[in-house]
Design a protein around this motif. Sequence first.
Motif, mmCIF file in Angstrom:
data_model
loop_
_atom_site.group_PDB
_atom_site.id
_atom_site.type_symbol
_atom_site.label_atom_id
_atom_site.label_comp_id
_atom_site.label_asym_id
_atom_site.label_seq_id
_atom_site.Cartn_x
_atom_site.Cartn_y
_atom_site.Cartn_z
ATOM 1 N N LEU A 218 0.845 -1.188 0.000
ATOM 2 C CA LEU A 218 0.000 0.000 0.000
ATOM 3 C C LEU A 218 0.880 1.238 0.000
ATOM 4 O O LEU A 218 1.727 1.420 0.893
ATOM 5 C CB LEU A 218 -0.924 0.019 1.225
ATOM 6 N N THR A 219 0.697 2.095 -1.005
ATOM 7 C CA THR A 219 1.499 3.309 -1.141
ATOM 8 C C THR A 219 0.597 4.524 -0.966
ATOM 9 O O THR A 219 -0.280 4.782 -1.809
ATOM 10 C CB THR A 219 2.185 3.361 -2.513
ATOM 11 N N PRO A 220 0.771 5.303 0.109
ATOM 12 C CA PRO A 220 -0.055 6.495 0.301
ATOM 13 C C PRO A 220 0.500 7.673 -0.498
ATOM 14 O O PRO A 220 1.637 7.638 -0.995
ATOM 15 C CB PRO A 220 0.053 6.755 1.808
ATOM 16 N N SER A 221 -0.298 8.721 -0.627
ATOM 17 C CA SER A 221 0.177 9.919 -1.319
ATOM 18 C C SER A 221 1.314 10.567 -0.541
ATOM 19 O O SER A 221 2.181 11.229 -1.110
ATOM 20 C CB SER A 221 -0.973 10.904 -1.508
ATOM 21 N N ARG A 222 1.298 10.384 0.776
ATOM 22 C CA ARG A 222 2.419 10.818 1.611
ATOM 23 C C ARG A 222 2.513 9.863 2.803
ATOM 24 O O ARG A 222 1.525 9.295 3.223
ATOM 25 C CB ARG A 222 2.232 12.265 2.091
ATOM 26 N N GLY A 223 3.699 9.673 3.291
ATOM 27 C CA GLY A 223 3.865 8.755 4.400
ATOM 28 C C GLY A 223 4.597 7.491 3.968
ATOM 29 O O GLY A 223 5.085 7.356 2.833
ATOM 30 N N SER A 224 4.651 6.522 4.868
ATOM 31 C CA SER A 224 5.429 5.307 4.652
ATOM 32 C C SER A 224 4.644 4.270 3.851
ATOM 33 O O SER A 224 3.412 4.175 3.958
ATOM 34 C CB SER A 224 5.829 4.697 6.003
ATOM 35 N N ILE A 236 -5.782 -11.097 4.460
ATOM 36 C CA ILE A 236 -4.898 -9.998 4.861
ATOM 37 C C ILE A 236 -5.705 -9.023 5.708
ATOM 38 O O ILE A 236 -6.729 -8.508 5.253
ATOM 39 C CB ILE A 236 -4.310 -9.265 3.643
ATOM 40 N N ARG A 237 -5.233 -8.779 6.925
ATOM 41 C CA ARG A 237 -5.843 -7.758 7.787
ATOM 42 C C ARG A 237 -4.911 -6.560 7.829
ATOM 43 O O ARG A 237 -3.741 -6.683 8.188
ATOM 44 C CB ARG A 237 -6.097 -8.310 9.187
ATOM 45 N N LEU A 238 -5.432 -5.402 7.492
ATOM 46 C CA LEU A 238 -4.605 -4.200 7.396
ATOM 47 C C LEU A 238 -4.449 -3.559 8.767
ATOM 48 O O LEU A 238 -4.916 -2.449 9.016
ATOM 49 C CB LEU A 238 -5.214 -3.225 6.390
ATOM 50 N N LYS A 239 -3.790 -4.250 9.657
ATOM 51 C CA LYS A 239 -3.573 -3.733 11.006
ATOM 52 C C LYS A 239 -2.492 -2.660 10.975
ATOM 53 O O LYS A 239 -1.452 -2.830 10.355
ATOM 54 C CB LYS A 239 -3.161 -4.868 11.946
ATOM 55 N N GLY A 240 -2.769 -1.568 11.677
ATOM 56 C CA GLY A 240 -1.799 -0.489 11.776
ATOM 57 C C GLY A 240 -1.841 0.506 10.649
ATOM 58 O O GLY A 240 -1.112 1.505 10.678
ATOM 59 N N ALA A 241 -2.685 0.282 9.654
ATOM 60 C CA ALA A 241 -2.794 1.236 8.542
ATOM 61 C C ALA A 241 -3.612 2.449 8.966
ATOM 62 O O ALA A 241 -4.652 2.319 9.589
ATOM 63 C CB ALA A 241 -3.425 0.564 7.330
ATOM 64 N N GLU A 242 -3.119 3.633 8.630
ATOM 65 C CA GLU A 242 -3.827 4.857 8.979
ATOM 66 C C GLU A 242 -4.961 5.095 7.986
ATOM 67 O O GLU A 242 -4.974 4.566 6.880
ATOM 68 C CB GLU A 242 -2.864 6.042 8.981
ATOM 69 N N HIS A 243 -5.921 5.954 8.429
ATOM 70 C CA HIS A 243 -7.061 6.240 7.556
ATOM 71 C C HIS A 243 -6.639 7.254 6.486
ATOM 72 O O HIS A 243 -6.510 8.449 6.742
ATOM 73 C CB HIS A 243 -8.256 6.757 8.373
ATOM 74 N N ARG A 244 -6.421 6.746 5.290
ATOM 75 C CA ARG A 244 -6.036 7.581 4.155
ATOM 76 C C ARG A 244 -6.188 6.777 2.864
ATOM 77 O O ARG A 244 -6.601 5.623 2.886
ATOM 78 C CB ARG A 244 -4.618 8.108 4.300
#
Length: 753
Positions: A218-224, A236-244
């Motif tokens: 997963l590649t965000p527009s900004r961030g890691s 796959i559970r997206l644990k720890g992913a921020e809301h974006r």
Amino acid sequence: DKNEESAFCLLDLANFLKQKGDQVNGQKEKPDTDFYLRAIEGATRVQNDFPEAEAARQAKALADQIKSPDLRLQIENVYPIGQPGLIKVDVKNTKVVYWKIAKLGSGERKRISKIRRNRLPGVLQSLEPVKEWSDDLDYSENHHTHAFESFHDGFDQGEYILIVSNQPKLKEGMTYQYSFFQVTNLALVKIDQRTEQNLFLVTERTSGKPISGASLVLTPSRGSVLDFQSDDKGMIRLKGAEHRNYEALLSFGNDSFRPEQNIYLNRRMSGTRSNSRVHFFLDRKIYRPDQSVYFKGIAINYDEDRKPEILSNHKIVVSLVNPNGEEVKFTTFTTNEFGSLHGNFVAPGSGLLGRFVIKSSIQGSTNFSVEEYKRPKFEVSIDPPKGKTDLNETIEISGLAKALAGYGIDKAKVKYRVTRQANFPWCPVWRIPPYYSRTAAEIAFGEATTDENGAFKFSFEAKPDRSLDPKLNPEFVYSIQADVTDGSGETRSSNTSVRAGYIGFTIQHNVPGKMDLNEIDTIEINSNNLAGQPFRSTGSIKFTQLLKPQDYFLERYWTLPDLYKSNKEEFKKRFPLFAYGDEEKREGWEKGEARITRNWTTETGIQVPLNKETITQGYYLLEVEGQDENGKKANIQQVVEVFDSEDNQFRSSKPFFFFTNSSSWQPGETYQLDLSTFDPVYLFHTFSGINAQNSWTLTGPKKEFIVEKIISDKNYGGLNSYTLFVRNNRVFGQSHSIHVPWKNKELQIELSS
């Protein structure tokens, strides 16, 4: 001048014909396919007879619009590697379509999407094709839209662009369409559940086998950048992913898949927060000014699993808001040990009336109306006509305006209105005229006066809609409304309805579209006239087995075409799971043996027993024909899917078939779901809801499944059962509610004196 007026009259007629053509354009059954040709003829006449008029310029534009070519492309976003794929284009005024498929490199899709429209044809033309071909179309030229289905023979893994045009070389100003697609064997399925919206499933696209060890980046527009791995169930559970918003790339071995839509994680997907709200109750919904509005509220807190708990000893501000959204009054409460609060507001005695809202400082609100209320002095009733009504018959309507004290309201003014609307009880849905407007048409209106007893009378003619073909046997509902105004100006209303049709009776039966042999052992048939009274009729019943052309059909992502690239034999070699023509429509399946045949004459109804030895699982055509004393015939046809809940073998023409052992359950009882599929599949299942574990089970590959759960008292209020599998480039899912009513909290009220 006169010529100008005549020109615009002809132009209006041409526009009307075009509108009629637009209404039936694209429909397989067209009552008149030359609307466009007649519109062009009218527009041409305007140009020839009035060349200098403004109407001539508009007529030319109208004709050019009808004659202009058009293309609308539809494809699947993803095709499995090396497998042929269907593509569809809607064509108008085009006899040859040219196709081009090019493979795209990294980043080329984004680059093409950003190119300006005037430069796009040149860029698309410059792409190196991996396949090019053309298709000649054979259809009569009436300027209607036709749906044409072509195909490709499969490609290697990668991302591609498909271009369709009406000329062999692309250039600015020509008609063309393009669409991107991917070729991959990977499937990424988002599990759309209230409590686990951050859960995804990775499977093989054709077999549905879960893939363990696949990488989702997963590649965000900004961030890691985030990297997740699928587990042994392919989840796959997206644990720890921020809301974006994230661009996603799924990969496994040499295969990769980039979802067309980005993955957006909001707060709810990243984990449902607990919340509290007040549920309000009022003693009524309408109040007078200066009247006390008594309310009660129960404060509930919902945890992350939506489990409710009483919110006791909690301070809550309750406000009264007027129709302008302004806070009028507020009071602070502290809930008791049961989470409840109660109080009252006095409705404003002056100022704005209308809809007021009571709301809490957490969540929860209710509304009520504040109105000046005037007690009615009289009431109006209309006597429904007795007996059956025939078309073109004059119908006498009588009514009564009576004071609440019991005496008649004399010399009151009566205004009446009659509207007509058509139904098609004897006509299959697909044969209802596409141009038919379901808007009610007014056919009569007038005035009358009540006599000394408050009685009034009026009449109207039950006229049919002559624009509808009588062969469709439409039935007409005539809705009658009467408004009565007395000497003081008070108005009261009443209404009724009358039915009339080309067929003056109805036939009813008890056979559902999906029938369990263990629940229905008798077919019941009754006939009534249109007034709902028992009707003496004669007729026959047939229950005939239908022969499935194949086990099941995959659904297209678009409607069936009317033009094909190949004949049926060639089509079936490439696409054995897709229907060619209307073969998936059960109404057109070949008939087998008639399992029930019987004639009847009845006024009270008949019963025909079902024998499980002769009626087995499968599809049947129920045909019931009735006839009145004048020889007028009517018939009902219905396809019935018959199954045996004691036999779990797959019989449906749908991808899967399921049933449960009950419609509601209580603690201690066992919920059972029986599910059959067309091919061996990998089935994913979970229970969700209050006190559900939300753990997924994986079973398979096989064709028959039984899911069981013992209901406990923790499941009061109900839960959900959710099943999912992937097969043949399609996702199949079924969610249904498990009803567990609170029977242990039913109130028993007795009145005694």
